[in-house]
Design a protein around this motif. Structure first.
Motif, mmCIF file in Angstrom:
data_model
loop_
_atom_site.group_PDB
_atom_site.id
_atom_site.type_symbol
_atom_site.label_atom_id
_atom_site.label_comp_id
_atom_site.label_asym_id
_atom_site.label_seq_id
_atom_site.Cartn_x
_atom_site.Cartn_y
_atom_site.Cartn_z
ATOM 1 N N LEU A 170 0.839 -1.201 0.000
ATOM 2 C CA LEU A 170 0.000 0.000 0.000
ATOM 3 C C LEU A 170 0.875 1.252 0.000
ATOM 4 O O LEU A 170 0.685 2.172 -0.808
ATOM 5 C CB LEU A 170 -0.918 0.006 1.233
ATOM 6 N N LEU A 171 1.886 1.238 0.899
ATOM 7 C CA LEU A 171 2.777 2.398 0.974
ATOM 8 C C LEU A 171 3.584 2.541 -0.307
ATOM 9 O O LEU A 171 3.798 3.654 -0.797
ATOM 10 C CB LEU A 171 3.709 2.268 2.175
ATOM 11 N N GLY A 172 4.025 1.409 -0.835
ATOM 12 C CA GLY A 172 4.797 1.454 -2.074
ATOM 13 C C GLY A 172 3.971 2.050 -3.203
ATOM 14 O O GLY A 172 4.441 2.923 -3.947
ATOM 15 N N TYR A 173 2.704 1.608 -3.273
ATOM 16 C CA TYR A 173 1.818 2.136 -4.311
ATOM 17 C C TYR A 173 1.607 3.631 -4.107
ATOM 18 O O TYR A 173 1.675 4.424 -5.057
ATOM 19 C CB TYR A 173 0.484 1.398 -4.274
ATOM 20 N N THR A 174 1.362 4.034 -2.825
ATOM 21 C CA THR A 174 1.132 5.464 -2.562
ATOM 22 C C THR A 174 2.338 6.296 -2.963
ATOM 23 O O THR A 174 2.186 7.386 -3.503
ATOM 24 C CB THR A 174 0.879 5.712 -1.068
ATOM 25 N N SER A 175 3.540 5.768 -2.655
ATOM 26 C CA SER A 175 4.725 6.588 -2.935
ATOM 27 C C SER A 175 4.884 6.789 -4.437
ATOM 28 O O SER A 175 5.434 7.799 -4.867
ATOM 29 C CB SER A 175 5.969 5.956 -2.331
ATOM 30 N N ILE A 176 4.395 5.831 -5.244
ATOM 31 C CA ILE A 176 4.472 6.026 -6.701
ATOM 32 C C ILE A 176 3.309 6.903 -7.162
ATOM 33 O O ILE A 176 3.491 7.860 -7.909
ATOM 34 C CB ILE A 176 4.436 4.665 -7.430
ATOM 35 N N ARG A 177 2.124 6.577 -6.649
ATOM 36 C CA ARG A 177 0.908 7.287 -7.076
ATOM 37 C C ARG A 177 0.961 8.764 -6.680
ATOM 38 O O ARG A 177 0.548 9.635 -7.430
ATOM 39 C CB ARG A 177 -0.293 6.597 -6.428
ATOM 40 N N PHE A 178 1.472 9.040 -5.487
ATOM 41 C CA PHE A 178 1.492 10.420 -4.989
ATOM 42 C C PHE A 178 2.888 11.013 -5.042
ATOM 43 O O PHE A 178 3.259 11.808 -4.201
ATOM 44 C CB PHE A 178 0.961 10.487 -3.558
ATOM 45 N N LYS A 179 3.662 10.570 -6.021
ATOM 46 C CA LYS A 179 5.021 11.087 -6.133
ATOM 47 C C LYS A 179 4.975 12.591 -6.392
ATOM 48 O O LYS A 179 4.193 13.062 -7.228
ATOM 49 C CB LYS A 179 5.733 10.396 -7.285
ATOM 50 N N VAL A 180 5.777 13.326 -5.653
ATOM 51 C CA VAL A 180 5.795 14.774 -5.832
ATOM 52 C C VAL A 180 6.880 15.119 -6.831
ATOM 53 O O VAL A 180 8.043 14.789 -6.638
ATOM 54 C CB VAL A 180 6.049 15.486 -4.497
ATOM 55 N N LYS A 181 6.444 15.761 -7.892
ATOM 56 C CA LYS A 181 7.418 16.090 -8.938
ATOM 57 C C LYS A 181 8.087 17.413 -8.610
ATOM 58 O O LYS A 181 7.669 18.471 -9.046
ATOM 59 C CB LYS A 181 6.719 16.174 -10.284
ATOM 60 N N THR A 182 9.133 17.361 -7.791
ATOM 61 C CA THR A 182 9.924 18.574 -7.601
ATOM 62 C C THR A 182 11.085 18.500 -8.583
ATOM 63 O O THR A 182 11.565 17.427 -8.891
ATOM 64 C CB THR A 182 10.479 18.680 -6.186
ATOM 65 N N ASP A 183 11.482 19.662 -9.048
ATOM 66 C CA ASP A 183 12.597 19.704 -9.960
ATOM 67 C C ASP A 183 13.876 19.493 -9.150
ATOM 68 O O ASP A 183 14.251 20.355 -8.363
ATOM 69 C CB ASP A 183 12.609 21.082 -10.650
ATOM 70 N N PRO A 184 14.546 18.355 -9.287
ATOM 71 C CA PRO A 184 15.713 18.116 -8.428
ATOM 72 C C PRO A 184 16.826 19.127 -8.680
ATOM 73 O O PRO A 184 17.634 19.386 -7.797
ATOM 74 C CB PRO A 184 16.147 16.700 -8.796
ATOM 75 N N ILE A 185 16.821 19.720 -9.875
ATOM 76 C CA ILE A 185 17.910 20.647 -10.186
ATOM 77 C C ILE A 185 17.816 21.894 -9.313
ATOM 78 O O ILE A 185 18.835 22.487 -8.956
ATOM 79 C CB ILE A 185 17.893 20.997 -11.699
#
Lengths: 185, 192
Positions: free
Chosen positions: A22-37
């Protein structure tokens, strides 16, 4: 006995797997797209938050660089930071915008200082020493010349003086000498 | 309906988690220095308490009881709490970055807040059904928030006032907490 232990272990293993997936799915589903640069650029910048680049702080400037702003707007970082930024962004190093001006440091005319501590609060790099109703002074080595302390001073006793040229701060203008790098011997 | 209301009032005022049951004292002392952080912590804790109450009830009723694993309640509930907190953090990071920044480190810290585990175990002890569990969790959160916000506003005033040297800092905070606890004793008997 053995059976109940097995049941317990299996139950918690299954429970763990369910929760884990469940947590693994959430971390992919709710991934926050911050610009790493932006984070990387922010780490390069000197974090004086002085605002000389025209942005309210280092993080906004890092954001702006990531969106294509010039890399040469950070006087406190100087040449070294500009080169790092150029390398990270894959662009040509440019001379600092403020390079024509000589490097300045703040100087407090101490006999006029009333000890109001307003410049201390304004200083982003804590380069001003002093206490309430005591005379203040600037630590020249720490001062980045950002002029943020000049405006708050009620007695206008802060001057921006050019740094006296000494053997410590002499800059070898090696770039002006035309040299050719070659790998051939 | 009035039962639920009585449960709510009873948990918030009479059996307050912090001042009467003495659960969740670490955040009560730790994050009550500033009222903004106290409010953030209150929201996070209330949310997690409510969610944990529901999930731990389901886990207990449908997994632990049928399999005769009641002696592993603590382990199971801690697992549930950790997952709920982590889940909340990830969802919040995505959906509401502002709230996420506001709560900051307090959100993961809730995992180790004893009020949460205490709530899950008390729910079992008091034989609450599903709806009662959720109301109990929510009202425990509201009680925690009330006390935390009141305490932090008092501490903000204390920080600016002239306190005798031996009482400065943690000691006056402890004395204040004790007096607050005494004051909440006054609610005893409000609900039979």
């Amino acid at each position: 006995m053995i059976l109940s232990i097995t049941i317990a272990i299996v139950t918690f293993a299954v429970l763990g797997i369910i929760f884990g997936s469940l947590l693994g799915y959430t971390s992919i589903r709710f991934k926050v797209k911050t610009d790493p640069i932006v984070e990387e650029l922010d780490a390069i910048l000197p974090q004086t938050q002085c605002g000389q680049c025209g942005y309210p702080g280092c993080k906004p400037y890092a954001q702006a660089i990531a969106n294509g702003d010039d890399i040469n707007k950070c006087p406190p970082g100087g040449d070294a930071v500009m080169r790092q930024l150029a390398e990270r962004m894959g662009v040509e190093p440019k001379g600092l915008e403020t390079e024509e001006k000589p490097k300045l440091v703040a100087f407090i005319r101490e006999d006029e200082c009333i000890g109001c501590t307003k410049c201390i609060q304004a200083c982003p790099v804590d380069a001003i020493l002093g206490a309430t109703r005591q005379m203040h002074t600037v630590i020249t080595d720490e001062c980045t010349g950002c002029e943020l302390c000049v405006a708050p001073c009620p007695t206008d006793c802060i001057d921006m003086n050019p740094i006296a040229l000494t053997t410590q701060n002499w800059e070898w203008d090696l770039n002006r000498i035309p040299t050719k790098t070659t790998t051939e011997l | 309906m009035s039962d639920y209301f009585l449960l709510f009032i009873g948990t918030v005022l009479v059996n307050n988690f912090v001042l009467v049951k003495f659960l969740g004292l670490c955040p009560f002392m730790g994050v009550s220095n500033k009222i903004e952080t106290a409010v953030g912590m209150s929201f996070a804790t209330t949310f997690v308490l409510t969610l944990t109450a529901a999930v731990s009830y389901i886990v207990n009723k449908y997994i632990l009881l049928p399999l005769d694993l009641v002696y592993l309640q603590t382990l199971g509930f801690i697992l549930v709490i950790a997952v709920v907190v982590q889940f909340t953090e990830m969802v919040m990071h995505k959906t509401s970055p502002t709230l996420y920044r506001l709560l900051g480190i307090f959100l993961p810290l809730i995992t180790t807040n004893c009020a949460i585990l205490g709530l899950a175990l008390l729910n079992i002890n008091e034989n609450h059904d599903f709806v009662e569990s959720i109301i109990y969790g929510f009202s425990a959160g509201v009680g925690f928030s009330l006390v935390l916000v009141v305490f932090s506003s008092m501490r903000e005033r204390l920080a600016a006032s002239d306190i005798p040297l031996p009482f400065k800092g943690a000691s006056i905070a402890m004395v204040t907490a004790g007096l607050m606890s005494l004051a909440f004793m006054g609610f005893t008997g409000l609900i039979k």
